[in-house]
Design an enzyme around this catalytic site. Structure first.
Site, PDB file in Angstrom:
ATOM      1  N   GLU A   1       0.820  -1.221   0.000  1.00 49.91           N
ATOM      2  CA  GLU A   1       0.000   0.000   0.000  1.00 49.91           C
ATOM      3  C   GLU A   1       0.847   1.262   0.000  1.00 49.91           C
ATOM      4  O   GLU A   1       0.430   2.291  -0.530  1.00 49.91           O
ATOM      5  CB  GLU A   1      -0.909   0.022   1.241  1.00 49.91           C
ATOM      6  CG  GLU A   1      -1.986  -1.041   1.240  1.00 49.91           C
ATOM      7  CD  GLU A   1      -2.719  -1.110   2.573  1.00 49.91           C
ATOM      8  OE1 GLU A   1      -2.341  -0.377   3.512  1.00 49.91           O
ATOM      9  OE2 GLU A   1      -3.657  -1.912   2.669  1.00 49.91           O
TER      10      GLU A   1
ATOM     11  N   HIS B   1       9.428  -1.214   3.257  1.00 48.23           N
ATOM     12  CA  HIS B   1       9.360  -1.328   4.713  1.00 48.23           C
ATOM     13  C   HIS B   1       9.228  -2.789   5.103  1.00 48.23           C
ATOM     14  O   HIS B   1       8.667  -3.596   4.364  1.00 48.23           O
ATOM     15  CB  HIS B   1       8.183  -0.523   5.279  1.00 48.23           C
ATOM     16  CG  HIS B   1       6.884  -0.799   4.599  1.00 48.23           C
ATOM     17  ND1 HIS B   1       6.541  -0.239   3.386  1.00 48.23           N
ATOM     18  CD2 HIS B   1       5.832  -1.586   4.951  1.00 48.23           C
ATOM     19  CE1 HIS B   1       5.347  -0.662   3.028  1.00 48.23           C
ATOM     20  NE2 HIS B   1       4.889  -1.486   3.960  1.00 48.23           N
TER      21      HIS B   1
HETATM   22  P1  AMP Z   1       2.033  -2.505   3.041  1.00 48.27           P
HETATM   23  O1  AMP Z   1       0.691  -3.068   2.702  1.00 48.27           O
HETATM   24  O2  AMP Z   1       3.090  -3.570   3.193  1.00 48.27           O
HETATM   25  O3  AMP Z   1       2.438  -1.380   2.112  1.00 48.27           O
HETATM   26  O4  AMP Z   1       1.880  -1.919   4.495  1.00 48.27           O
HETATM   27  C1  AMP Z   1       1.600  -0.570   4.748  1.00 48.27           C
HETATM   28  C2  AMP Z   1       1.344  -0.453   6.236  1.00 48.27           C
HETATM   29  O5  AMP Z   1       1.491   0.900   6.608  1.00 48.27           O
HETATM   30  C3  AMP Z   1      -0.043  -0.910   6.673  1.00 48.27           C
HETATM   31  O6  AMP Z   1       0.074  -1.970   7.619  1.00 48.27           O
HETATM   32  C4  AMP Z   1      -0.654   0.364   7.283  1.00 48.27           C
HETATM   33  O7  AMP Z   1      -1.457   0.086   8.405  1.00 48.27           O
HETATM   34  C5  AMP Z   1       0.587   1.161   7.646  1.00 48.27           C
HETATM   35  N1  AMP Z   1       0.420   2.592   7.702  1.00 48.27           N
HETATM   36  C6  AMP Z   1      -0.138   3.393   6.756  1.00 48.27           C
HETATM   37  N2  AMP Z   1      -0.097   4.679   7.147  1.00 48.27           N
HETATM   38  C7  AMP Z   1       0.511   4.704   8.357  1.00 48.27           C
HETATM   39  C8  AMP Z   1       0.854   5.729   9.278  1.00 48.27           C
HETATM   40  N3  AMP Z   1       0.571   7.016   9.037  1.00 48.27           N
HETATM   41  N4  AMP Z   1       1.472   5.390  10.431  1.00 48.27           N
HETATM   42  C9  AMP Z   1       1.744   4.091  10.697  1.00 48.27           C
HETATM   43  N5  AMP Z   1       1.459   3.068   9.865  1.00 48.27           N
HETATM   44  C10 AMP Z   1       0.839   3.363   8.719  1.00 48.27           C
END
Ligand code: AMP
Length: 116
Positions: free
Chosen positions: A94, A99
């Site tokens: 997402e 990360h």
């Molecule tokens: P991915 O699907 O591997 O890209 O994971 C993105 C992650 O970022 C998800 O688990 C979201 O809950 C997390 N996320 C998105 N925005 C934020 C934020 N502002 N602070 C902390 N985590 C976030």
């Protein structure tokens, strides 16, 4: 364009930062999927694993060193935990700033959900 994670790293938007040095930043996931759910992020904005280059080897190795340290501090090292890096659509990425998810504190179940 700066990602939401770059803004967190720069202190421009709030997050529960639990570790930061000159190479990586770790903070609590805003939507935790486990009692411990930490994101460990290179300060350098690498969009996906597809964009990794040999010059990133040191920082990517450092992610694991920091993950080990955080797992111990969060009390999940002994029982175990999972590290996940999603890449692009089929993996459900997402945020396009590479990360590592560190998840633990409960039985995490099978690595992949069942196919429908
Ligand atoms: P991915 O699907 O591997 O890209 O994971 C993105 C992650 O970022 C998800 O688990 C979201 O809950 C997390 N996320 C998105 N925005 C934020 C934020 N502002 N602070 C902390 N985590 C976030």
């Amino acid at each position: 364009m700066s990602t939401i994670f770059s803004k967190i790293i720069a202190g421009e938007i709030p997050a529960e930062i639990i570790f930061q040095d000159d190479r990586v930043t770790a903070f609590k996931d805003i939507n935790p999927q486990a009692p411990v759910h930490i994101l460990i992020v290179p300060n350098k904005e690498i969009p996906t694993v597809n964009d990794v280059s040999p010059e990133d080897e040191a920082v990517l190795g450092h992610l694991f060193v920091v993950a080990r340290q955080i797992a111990a501090e969060q009390g999940v090292a002994e029982n175990g935990y999972r590290l996940i890096v999603n890449c692009l659509g089929d993996a459900g990425q997402e945020v396009f700033h590479l990360h590592m998810h560190l998840m633990g504190g409960r039985k995490l179940g099978p690595m992949l959900s069942r196919r429908d």
